[in-house]
Design a protein around this motif. Structure first.
Motif, PDB file in Angstrom:
ATOM      1  N   THR A 123      -4.924  13.024   1.680  1.00 31.48           N
ATOM      2  CA  THR A 123      -4.085  11.882   1.318  1.00 31.48           C
ATOM      3  C   THR A 123      -4.784  11.018   0.278  1.00 31.48           C
ATOM      4  O   THR A 123      -5.992  10.783   0.371  1.00 31.48           O
ATOM      5  CB  THR A 123      -3.755  11.046   2.561  1.00 31.48           C
ATOM      6  OG1 THR A 123      -3.061  11.867   3.510  1.00 31.48           O
ATOM      7  CG2 THR A 123      -2.866   9.864   2.206  1.00 31.48           C
TER       8      THR A 123
ATOM      9  N   GLY B 114       0.811  -1.203   0.000  1.00 31.22           N
ATOM     10  CA  GLY B 114       0.000   0.000   0.000  1.00 31.22           C
ATOM     11  C   GLY B 114       0.842   1.249   0.000  1.00 31.22           C
ATOM     12  O   GLY B 114       1.806   1.347   0.763  1.00 31.22           O
TER      13      GLY B 114
ATOM     14  N   SER C 282       0.967   5.619   0.036  1.00 31.09           N
ATOM     15  CA  SER C 282       0.261   6.825   0.479  1.00 31.09           C
ATOM     16  C   SER C 282       0.912   8.045  -0.147  1.00 31.09           C
ATOM     17  O   SER C 282       2.111   8.044  -0.428  1.00 31.09           O
ATOM     18  CB  SER C 282       0.325   6.962   1.999  1.00 31.09           C
ATOM     19  OG  SER C 282      -0.282   5.887   2.645  1.00 31.09           O
TER      20      SER C 282
ATOM     21  N   TYR D 168      -4.347   7.205  -1.693  1.00 28.63           N
ATOM     22  CA  TYR D 168      -3.744   5.898  -1.449  1.00 28.63           C
ATOM     23  C   TYR D 168      -3.766   5.044  -2.717  1.00 28.63           C
ATOM     24  O   TYR D 168      -4.608   5.234  -3.599  1.00 28.63           O
ATOM     25  CB  TYR D 168      -4.501   5.154  -0.353  1.00 28.63           C
ATOM     26  CG  TYR D 168      -4.626   5.909   0.943  1.00 28.63           C
ATOM     27  CD1 TYR D 168      -5.770   6.659   1.232  1.00 28.63           C
ATOM     28  CD2 TYR D 168      -3.602   5.887   1.887  1.00 28.63           C
ATOM     29  CE1 TYR D 168      -5.891   7.351   2.422  1.00 28.63           C
ATOM     30  CE2 TYR D 168      -3.719   6.576   3.083  1.00 28.63           C
ATOM     31  CZ  TYR D 168      -4.866   7.309   3.334  1.00 28.63           C
ATOM     32  OH  TYR D 168      -4.978   8.002   4.533  1.00 28.63           O
TER      33      TYR D 168
ATOM     34  N   ARG E   9      -9.034   7.816  -1.492  1.00 26.68           N
ATOM     35  CA  ARG E   9      -8.597   9.100  -0.945  1.00 26.68           C
ATOM     36  C   ARG E   9      -9.294   9.375   0.362  1.00 26.68           C
ATOM     37  O   ARG E   9     -10.416   8.893   0.599  1.00 26.68           O
ATOM     38  CB  ARG E   9      -8.850  10.229  -1.952  1.00 26.68           C
ATOM     39  CG  ARG E   9     -10.294  10.521  -2.221  1.00 26.68           C
ATOM     40  CD  ARG E   9     -10.449  11.468  -3.419  1.00 26.68           C
ATOM     41  NE  ARG E   9      -9.861  12.768  -3.155  1.00 26.68           N
ATOM     42  CZ  ARG E   9      -9.544  13.630  -4.143  1.00 26.68           C
ATOM     43  NH1 ARG E   9      -9.771  13.308  -5.415  1.00 26.68           N
ATOM     44  NH2 ARG E   9      -9.016  14.808  -3.832  1.00 26.68           N
TER      45      ARG E   9
ATOM     46  N   GLN F  56      -3.615   0.900  -3.179  1.00 27.96           N
ATOM     47  CA  GLN F  56      -3.461  -0.452  -2.660  1.00 27.96           C
ATOM     48  C   GLN F  56      -3.205  -1.378  -3.834  1.00 27.96           C
ATOM     49  O   GLN F  56      -4.026  -1.457  -4.748  1.00 27.96           O
ATOM     50  CB  GLN F  56      -4.706  -0.881  -1.892  1.00 27.96           C
ATOM     51  CG  GLN F  56      -4.598  -2.265  -1.269  1.00 27.96           C
ATOM     52  CD  GLN F  56      -3.524  -2.350  -0.212  1.00 27.96           C
ATOM     53  OE1 GLN F  56      -3.326  -1.423   0.580  1.00 27.96           O
ATOM     54  NE2 GLN F  56      -2.784  -3.468  -0.204  1.00 27.96           N
TER      55      GLN F  56
END
Length: 118
Positions: free
Chosen positions: A77, A19, A21, A79, A71, A81
């Motif tokens: 932030t 993952g 960020s 993300y 998000r 995955q």
């Protein structure tokens, strides 16, 4: 001053998950379509996934069904995955505005290296 700070990269085995960020600051994050990109050695950055302000997502064919972008507007932030990873996912990953939605995007952050290898 706009900042995009990517994190979470590393070494993962084929078939594994990771993952990422991206913490954004210096602009009104919540109103923009955000994107993840990746860059292979010696190649231009390619668009991997996008997410609109309301959460609509889109993916490159190469990652569809394996990657998921999300998000958190409260945390500024975005993300990514990644699952069922392949060696060909090895690249430096970056976030930024969606280049297809805006006439200009922000300066690139440092990116985060993802390596898929056994």
């Amino acid at each position: 001053q706009v900042q995009l700070v990517e994190s979470g990269g590393g070494l993962v085995q084929p078939g594994g998950s990771l993952g990422l960020s991206c913490a954004a600051s210096g602009f009104i994050f919540s109103i923009y379509t955000m994107a993840w990109y990746r860059q292979f050695p010696g190649k231009q950055r390619e668009l991997v996934a996008t997410i609109t302000s309301s959460g609509t997502t889109n993916y490159a064919d190469s990652v569809k069904g394996r990657f998921r972008i999300s998000r958190d507007n409260a945390k500024n932030t975005v993300y990514l995955q990644m699952s069922s990873m392949k060696p060909e996912d090895t690249a430096v990953y970056y976030c930024n505005l969606d280049v297809k939605s805006y006439s200009s995007i922000y300066s690139w952050g440092q990116g985060t290296q993802v390596t898929v290898s056994s």
